[in-house]
Design a protein around this motif. Structure first.
Motif, short mmCIF file in Angstrom:
data_model
loop_
_atom_site.label_atom_id
_atom_site.label_comp_id
_atom_site.label_asym_id
_atom_site.label_seq_id
_atom_site.Cartn_x
_atom_site.Cartn_y
_atom_site.Cartn_z
N ILE A 1 -8.17 -12.38 13.50
CA ILE A 1 -7.12 -12.82 12.58
C ILE A 1 -7.63 -13.99 11.75
O ILE A 1 -8.40 -14.82 12.24
CB ILE A 1 -5.82 -13.21 13.35
CG1 ILE A 1 -4.65 -13.41 12.39
CG2 ILE A 1 -6.02 -14.41 14.23
CD1 ILE A 1 -4.13 -12.17 11.76
N ALA B 1 -2.98 -16.26 2.09
CA ALA B 1 -1.91 -15.68 2.90
C ALA B 1 -0.68 -16.59 2.87
O ALA B 1 0.45 -16.10 2.77
CB ALA B 1 -2.39 -15.47 4.33
N TRP C 1 3.00 -15.38 1.53
CA TRP C 1 4.08 -15.13 2.48
C TRP C 1 4.74 -16.36 3.09
O TRP C 1 5.81 -16.26 3.66
CB TRP C 1 3.56 -14.24 3.61
CG TRP C 1 3.11 -12.90 3.13
CD1 TRP C 1 3.77 -12.09 2.24
CD2 TRP C 1 1.92 -12.21 3.47
NE1 TRP C 1 3.05 -10.94 2.03
CE2 TRP C 1 1.91 -10.98 2.77
CE3 TRP C 1 0.85 -12.50 4.32
CZ2 TRP C 1 0.89 -10.06 2.88
CZ3 TRP C 1 -0.17 -11.58 4.43
CH2 TRP C 1 -0.15 -10.38 3.72
N ASP D 1 2.20 -4.52 3.61
CA ASP D 1 1.08 -5.43 3.86
C ASP D 1 1.47 -6.52 4.84
O ASP D 1 0.70 -6.87 5.75
CB ASP D 1 0.59 -6.06 2.55
CG ASP D 1 -0.08 -5.06 1.63
OD1 ASP D 1 -0.40 -3.93 2.07
OD2 ASP D 1 -0.28 -5.42 0.44
N LEU D 2 2.66 -7.07 4.66
CA LEU D 2 3.11 -8.13 5.55
C LEU D 2 3.37 -7.61 6.96
O LEU D 2 3.07 -8.29 7.95
CB LEU D 2 4.37 -8.81 4.99
CG LEU D 2 4.93 -9.98 5.79
CD1 LEU D 2 3.87 -11.03 6.10
CD2 LEU D 2 6.11 -10.61 5.06
N TYR E 1 -0.02 -7.39 8.56
CA TYR E 1 -0.56 -8.72 8.84
C TYR E 1 0.18 -9.38 10.01
O TYR E 1 -0.44 -9.91 10.93
CB TYR E 1 -0.48 -9.59 7.58
CG TYR E 1 -1.06 -10.97 7.75
CD1 TYR E 1 -2.43 -11.17 7.71
CD2 TYR E 1 -0.23 -12.07 7.94
CE1 TYR E 1 -2.96 -12.44 7.86
CE2 TYR E 1 -0.76 -13.33 8.10
CZ TYR E 1 -2.13 -13.52 8.06
OH TYR E 1 -2.65 -14.79 8.21
N LYS F 1 -0.73 -7.69 13.23
CA LYS F 1 -2.07 -8.11 13.65
C LYS F 1 -2.01 -9.52 14.25
O LYS F 1 -2.64 -9.79 15.27
CB LYS F 1 -3.00 -8.07 12.44
CG LYS F 1 -4.44 -8.22 12.77
CD LYS F 1 -5.29 -7.96 11.53
CE LYS F 1 -6.76 -8.05 11.89
NZ LYS F 1 -7.63 -7.77 10.77
N LEU F 2 -1.25 -10.40 13.63
CA LEU F 2 -1.10 -11.76 14.15
C LEU F 2 -0.44 -11.75 15.52
O LEU F 2 -0.89 -12.44 16.44
CB LEU F 2 -0.31 -12.62 13.16
CG LEU F 2 -0.09 -14.08 13.55
CD1 LEU F 2 -1.42 -14.81 13.72
CD2 LEU F 2 0.78 -14.79 12.52
#
Length: 170
Positions: free
Chosen positions: A37, A43, A47, A100-101, A104, A107-108
């Motif tokens: 990450i 980023a 966001w 996309d968010l 992300y 993944k986080l």
């Protein structure tokens, strides 16, 4: 990577009878790259603009606490906002941002859960770039992730490569 993403987030592929992995000498690198990450000003700008600039976080524990208590709640709020906005709209730009968010944030979440479970399997550092600080957290060993995102989803695995190294190491 597409298979990793499907297995991790979508989970609609049925179990395969055969999984063919060409260029298998790169599986470890691919898995580690999928799990790692990064957080940076880009980023945050996209966001979580209220968190800019990227703070200096010296240790993995600092990054973990910041990501869990400050960053992730803002990402979740942004996802809720986008879901509300898209309820009566099909704005392609917002749909892409939402997708996309979601990737992300997913993944986080995966990385944070792994850091919490196995902190000794992670390395962390920050780099100063022209755009500001970049926080990078990467697992050291791919083996904890490989079954869930790859090998558990097929009865027979076929590994193909010009050279994978010593069999005992592979």
């Amino acid at each position: 990577p597409y298979f990793f993403t499907e297995r991790t987030y979508v989970q609609k592929f049925p179990k395969r009878q055969v999984l063919v992995m060409d260029e298998c000498h790169s599986i470890e690198r691919q898995v580690l790259g999928f799990i790692e990450i990064q957080a940076d000003n880009k980023a945050l700008e996209d966001w979580a603009p209220t968190l800019r600039p990227m703070p200096v976080l010296m240790e993995l524990e600092d990054f973990y606490q910041w990501a869990k208590t400050e960053y992730l709640p803002i990402l979740s709020s942004r996802l809720e906002f986008l879901a509300d906005e898209l309820e009566n709209s099909e704005d392609q730009k917002k749909l892409k941002e939402q997708r996309d968010l979601q990737m992300y944030a997913g993944k986080l979440l995966l990385a944070l859960a792994s850091v919490e479970k196995e902190p000794d399997n992670w390395v962390y550092w920050q780099e100063s770039t022209q755009e500001g600080m970049v926080s990078i957290a990467k697992p050291i060993d791919a083996s904890p992730y490989t079954p869930s995102i790859l090998t558990d989803h097929a009865d027979l695995k076929l590994y193909m490569s010009a050279y994978v190294g010593k069999k005992s190491v592979f």
